[in-house]
Write a protein that holds these residues in place. Structure first.
Motif, PDB file in Angstrom:
ATOM      1  N   PRO A 232       0.764  -1.211  -0.015  1.00  0.00           N
ATOM      2  CA  PRO A 232       0.093  -0.010   0.027  1.00  0.00           C
ATOM      3  C   PRO A 232       0.852   1.361  -0.057  1.00  0.00           C
ATOM      4  CG  PRO A 232      -0.860  -1.544   1.545  1.00  0.00           C
ATOM      5  CD  PRO A 232       0.356  -2.194   0.860  1.00  0.00           C
ATOM      6  N   LEU A 233       1.877   1.183   0.707  1.00  0.00           N
ATOM      7  CA  LEU A 233       2.755   2.525   0.808  1.00  0.00           C
ATOM      8  C   LEU A 233       3.469   2.820  -0.564  1.00  0.00           C
ATOM      9  CD1 LEU A 233       3.994   4.676   2.539  1.00  0.00           C
ATOM     10  CD2 LEU A 233       5.805   2.950   3.098  1.00  0.00           C
ATOM     11  N   GLU A 234       3.938   1.769  -1.145  1.00  0.00           N
ATOM     12  CA  GLU A 234       4.445   1.915  -2.458  1.00  0.00           C
ATOM     13  C   GLU A 234       3.681   2.419  -3.546  1.00  0.00           C
ATOM     14  OE1 GLU A 234       7.629   2.237  -2.872  1.00  0.00           O
ATOM     15  OE2 GLU A 234       8.049   1.712  -0.877  1.00  0.00           O
ATOM     16  N   ALA A 235       2.254   1.841  -3.565  1.00  0.00           N
ATOM     17  CA  ALA A 235       1.087   2.259  -4.235  1.00  0.00           C
ATOM     18  C   ALA A 235       0.859   3.632  -4.260  1.00  0.00           C
ATOM     19  CB  ALA A 235       0.014   1.619  -4.010  1.00  0.00           C
ATOM     20  N   LEU A 236       1.098   4.364  -3.043  1.00  0.00           N
ATOM     21  CA  LEU A 236       0.729   5.617  -2.985  1.00  0.00           C
ATOM     22  C   LEU A 236       2.037   6.425  -3.585  1.00  0.00           C
ATOM     23  CD1 LEU A 236      -0.291   5.891   0.849  1.00  0.00           C
ATOM     24  CD2 LEU A 236      -1.839   6.032  -1.216  1.00  0.00           C
ATOM     25  N   ARG A 237       3.134   5.795  -3.397  1.00  0.00           N
ATOM     26  CA  ARG A 237       4.406   6.399  -3.970  1.00  0.00           C
ATOM     27  C   ARG A 237       4.361   6.460  -5.558  1.00  0.00           C
ATOM     28  NH1 ARG A 237       7.898   4.083   0.151  1.00  0.00           N
ATOM     29  NH2 ARG A 237       8.116   5.718   1.576  1.00  0.00           N
ATOM     30  N   ALA A 238       3.571   5.416  -6.072  1.00  0.00           N
ATOM     31  CA  ALA A 238       3.948   5.380  -7.590  1.00  0.00           C
ATOM     32  C   ALA A 238       3.173   6.347  -8.305  1.00  0.00           C
ATOM     33  CB  ALA A 238       3.125   3.873  -7.962  1.00  0.00           C
ATOM     34  N   PRO A 239       3.621   7.002  -9.061  1.00  0.00           N
ATOM     35  CA  PRO A 239       2.951   7.915 -10.339  1.00  0.00           C
ATOM     36  C   PRO A 239       1.947   7.406 -10.937  1.00  0.00           C
ATOM     37  CG  PRO A 239       5.047   7.612 -11.068  1.00  0.00           C
ATOM     38  CD  PRO A 239       5.153   6.837  -9.727  1.00  0.00           C
ATOM     39  N   ARG A 240       0.644   7.761 -10.961  1.00  0.00           N
ATOM     40  CA  ARG A 240      -0.494   7.375 -11.715  1.00  0.00           C
ATOM     41  C   ARG A 240      -1.068   8.362 -12.550  1.00  0.00           C
ATOM     42  NH1 ARG A 240       0.883   2.157 -11.147  1.00  0.00           N
ATOM     43  NH2 ARG A 240       0.520   1.196  -9.134  1.00  0.00           N
ATOM     44  N   ALA A 241      -0.864   9.742 -12.247  1.00  0.00           N
ATOM     45  CA  ALA A 241      -1.657  10.678 -13.136  1.00  0.00           C
ATOM     46  C   ALA A 241      -1.021  10.713 -14.227  1.00  0.00           C
ATOM     47  CB  ALA A 241      -1.547  12.108 -12.281  1.00  0.00           C
ATOM     48  N   VAL A 242      -1.762  10.660 -15.501  1.00  0.00           N
ATOM     49  CA  VAL A 242      -1.251  10.844 -16.858  1.00  0.00           C
ATOM     50  C   VAL A 242      -2.228  11.863 -17.519  1.00  0.00           C
ATOM     51  CG1 VAL A 242      -0.797   8.580 -16.666  1.00  0.00           C
ATOM     52  CG2 VAL A 242      -2.918   8.993 -17.493  1.00  0.00           C
ATOM     53  N   ARG A 243      -1.725  12.168 -18.640  1.00  0.00           N
ATOM     54  CA  ARG A 243      -2.426  13.079 -19.770  1.00  0.00           C
ATOM     55  C   ARG A 243      -3.259  12.344 -20.756  1.00  0.00           C
ATOM     56  NH1 ARG A 243      -0.994  18.359 -18.662  1.00  0.00           N
ATOM     57  NH2 ARG A 243       0.903  18.652 -17.543  1.00  0.00           N
ATOM     58  N   SER A 244      -2.930  11.190 -20.657  1.00  0.00           N
ATOM     59  CA  SER A 244      -3.689  10.291 -21.770  1.00  0.00           C
ATOM     60  C   SER A 244      -3.795   8.743 -21.363  1.00  0.00           C
ATOM     61  CB  SER A 244      -3.274  10.393 -23.143  1.00  0.00           C
ATOM     62  OG  SER A 244      -1.807   9.807 -23.268  1.00  0.00           O
ATOM     63  N   PHE A 245      -4.637   8.056 -21.759  1.00  0.00           N
ATOM     64  CA  PHE A 245      -5.050   6.713 -21.193  1.00  0.00           C
ATOM     65  C   PHE A 245      -4.578   5.413 -22.445  1.00  0.00           C
ATOM     66  CE2 PHE A 245      -7.354   9.327 -18.583  1.00  0.00           C
ATOM     67  CZ  PHE A 245      -7.115   8.881 -17.189  1.00  0.00           C
ATOM     68  N   ALA A 246      -4.260   4.461 -22.083  1.00  0.00           N
ATOM     69  CA  ALA A 246      -4.263   3.435 -23.165  1.00  0.00           C
ATOM     70  C   ALA A 246      -5.772   2.905 -23.352  1.00  0.00           C
ATOM     71  CB  ALA A 246      -3.411   2.275 -22.805  1.00  0.00           C
ATOM     72  N   LEU A 291     -15.140  19.070 -18.503  1.00  0.00           N
ATOM     73  CA  LEU A 291     -13.963  19.028 -17.417  1.00  0.00           C
ATOM     74  C   LEU A 291     -12.778  19.477 -18.211  1.00  0.00           C
ATOM     75  CD1 LEU A 291     -15.051  15.878 -15.741  1.00  0.00           C
ATOM     76  CD2 LEU A 291     -15.261  18.301 -14.815  1.00  0.00           C
ATOM     77  N   PRO A 292     -12.295  20.707 -18.216  1.00  0.00           N
ATOM     78  CA  PRO A 292     -11.111  21.108 -18.701  1.00  0.00           C
ATOM     79  C   PRO A 292      -9.905  20.347 -18.073  1.00  0.00           C
ATOM     80  CG  PRO A 292     -12.440  23.226 -18.141  1.00  0.00           C
ATOM     81  CD  PRO A 292     -13.204  21.958 -17.468  1.00  0.00           C
ATOM     82  N   GLY A 293      -9.203  20.023 -19.161  1.00  0.00           N
ATOM     83  CA  GLY A 293      -7.820  19.186 -18.588  1.00  0.00           C
ATOM     84  C   GLY A 293      -8.145  17.717 -18.567  1.00  0.00           C
ATOM     85  N   VAL A 294      -9.150  17.207 -18.313  1.00  0.00           N
ATOM     86  CA  VAL A 294      -9.361  15.790 -18.327  1.00  0.00           C
ATOM     87  C   VAL A 294      -9.214  14.946 -19.558  1.00  0.00           C
ATOM     88  CG1 VAL A 294     -10.989  13.908 -17.602  1.00  0.00           C
ATOM     89  CG2 VAL A 294     -10.853  15.965 -16.346  1.00  0.00           C
ATOM     90  N   PRO A 295      -8.449  14.114 -19.822  1.00  0.00           N
ATOM     91  CA  PRO A 295      -8.088  13.477 -21.240  1.00  0.00           C
ATOM     92  C   PRO A 295      -9.574  12.772 -21.450  1.00  0.00           C
ATOM     93  CG  PRO A 295      -6.472  12.662 -19.609  1.00  0.00           C
ATOM     94  CD  PRO A 295      -7.630  13.544 -18.838  1.00  0.00           C
ATOM     95  N   ARG A 296      -9.934  12.802 -22.790  1.00  0.00           N
ATOM     96  CA  ARG A 296     -11.140  12.304 -23.312  1.00  0.00           C
ATOM     97  C   ARG A 296     -11.109  10.745 -23.593  1.00  0.00           C
ATOM     98  NH1 ARG A 296     -14.413  16.140 -25.686  1.00  0.00           N
ATOM     99  NH2 ARG A 296     -13.688  18.378 -25.486  1.00  0.00           N
ATOM    100  N   ASP A 297      -9.858  10.288 -23.426  1.00  0.00           N
ATOM    101  CA  ASP A 297      -9.843   8.784 -23.862  1.00  0.00           C
ATOM    102  C   ASP A 297      -9.914   8.031 -22.585  1.00  0.00           C
ATOM    103  OD1 ASP A 297      -7.354   9.724 -22.821  1.00  0.00           O
ATOM    104  OD2 ASP A 297      -6.066   8.579 -24.546  1.00  0.00           O
ATOM    105  N   ALA A 298     -10.362   8.464 -21.398  1.00  0.00           N
ATOM    106  CA  ALA A 298     -10.454   7.861 -20.264  1.00  0.00           C
ATOM    107  C   ALA A 298     -11.343   6.543 -20.294  1.00  0.00           C
ATOM    108  CB  ALA A 298     -10.968   8.664 -19.085  1.00  0.00           C
ATOM    109  N   GLY A 299     -11.140   5.581 -19.670  1.00  0.00           N
ATOM    110  CA  GLY A 299     -11.772   4.437 -19.755  1.00  0.00           C
ATOM    111  C   GLY A 299     -13.124   4.440 -18.928  1.00  0.00           C
ATOM    112  N   ALA A 300     -12.942   5.115 -17.927  1.00  0.00           N
ATOM    113  CA  ALA A 300     -14.244   5.278 -17.077  1.00  0.00           C
ATOM    114  C   ALA A 300     -14.028   6.526 -16.268  1.00  0.00           C
ATOM    115  CB  ALA A 300     -14.522   4.147 -16.160  1.00  0.00           C
TER     116      ALA A 300
END
Length: 378
Positions: A232-246, A291-300
């Protein structure tokens, strides 16, 4: 089938540059090594002969240098993934069975080391069917104690895939893959105890497996199949924010679990707390456009809202728990907050967008926090 374990005793102390294969030829012959045998060797003597030794004055620095990814940390103990892909304590850096002030690192390429050793032994012993396994002792999640595992192998399958075969009741096996090299390594540990001065053993009597030869790296679970990849601690440290999604669909069960985690807290929830999960293409496009700044390709998109008299900070706290939960589940996330005048919304609302991590992964982590920036800890 009857399996025999033969310890190779009386071996000398090895050091950098020693010819391990040549040193093993006479003891193996004296032990009756034969076709079909597997020679098991500890990684420690391989590391010694390959010169994978460092000064033991700064173990933490050695561990850091051998670490590709920290999985968990508690006090001085680090569970780390090595460059090879192994997950083990302190990235495999070890001081046992070494002189004072010396640390051993894992072999640079244990599979290659196993292949080279096998080639030399086959030539020197005039044997065709000879396997080699290089072992190290790893701890195991949920189990106390250490066990020998294979970190290098040659001349035998590392794994045997039984999926598609029937058990003795005729039921089809759907998930059974036998870690064959690990089973051999674990068996050898019965005669290769750390305090026994037996770094080599023969495993004899194994039936020829109906599977092609492999490598120990075949036993490394792919990241996408690893349900316990991070603490859990390392999950908090992991960078997850992105500008686009797969591209790709997010499993509904995963979203449900994340929402359940976000809604669970000892504090009373905001009045009228509601979650809406939007996965349809039309719904996602409509939300992203507002929602300005939110990627349009989000999966959900997950919309978190509450009644008009709820505190915006309380809704934001729930959305933050949701963001952390989704990130801990291995998704990329971003968050944007809609104003109270958003269409159809009477109270405070936050929207969390999530999706699959794009190729190349998430952005690099931010620079580490500088404690000196805090003026007082009182």
């Amino acid at each position: 089938m009857r399996v025999e374990l033969v310890p190779i005793e009386g071996l000398p102390e090895f050091g950098p540059g020693d010819d391990l294969a040549r040193a093993l030829l006479a003891p193996l012959r004296a032990s009756g090594v034969a076709e079909g045998d597997v020679v098991v060797v500890t990684s420690k003597i391989v590391s010694k002969t390959e010169g994978r030794l460092v000064a033991g004055t700064d173990r933490a620095r050695a561990v850091e240098a051998e670490t590709a990814r920290v999985v968990a940390r508690r006090g001085d103990l680090v569970i780390a993934e090595t460059r090879h892909g192994f997950v083990c304590a302190n990235a495999g850096v070890d001081a046992s069975n070494l002189g004072d002030g010396v640390l051993a690192l894992l072999p640079e390429d244990p599979d290659r080391s196993a292949a080279d050793l096998r080639a030399a032994l086959r030539s020197g012993l005039a044997l065709e069917r000879l396997g080699v396994v290089i072992t190290d002792t790893f701890g195991r999640a949920w189990r106390t104690g250490l066990v020998n595992v294979a970190i290098g192998c040659a001349g035998l399958p590392a794994a045997i895939d039984l999926r598609g075969r029937a058990d003795h009741h005729g039921r089809m096996l759907e998930a059974t893959i036998v870690a064959y090299a690990d089973e051999i390594a674990a068996a050898s540990g019965l005669v290769m105890a750390k305090d026994a001065r037996v770094p080599v053993a023969i495993v004899r009597g194994l039936a020829p497996p109906a599977a092609p030869d492999g490598r120990a790296t075949d036993l490394i679970r792919p990241p996408e199949e690893d349900l316990f990849r991070e603490s859990p601690l390392e999950a908090l440290r992991a960078p997850r924010a992105v500008r686009s999604f797969a591209p790709g669909e997010i499993p509904r069960a995963l979203l449900v679990d994340a929402v359940a985690l976000a809604a669970s807290d000892d504090l009373p929830p905001p009045a009228g707390l509601r979650f809406s999960v939007v996965t349809s293409p039309r719904g996602r496009a409509r939300l992203a456009s507002g929602l300005p700044g939110v990627p349009r390709d989000a999966g959900a998109f997950v919309v978190v809202e509450a009644d008009a008299d709820a505190e915006p900070a309380d809704v934001g706290a729930v959305a933050e728990r949701l963001r952390l939960a989704l990130g801990a589940m291995g998704l990329a996330v971003t968050r944007s907050r809609a104003g109270a005048d958003a269409p159809g919304v009477a109270g405070p609302v936050c929207v969390v967008a999530c999706g699959l991590i794009p190729e190349g992964g998430a952005p690099a982590p931010r620079p580490p926090f500088d404690p000196a920036s805090v003026t007082s800890w009182d």
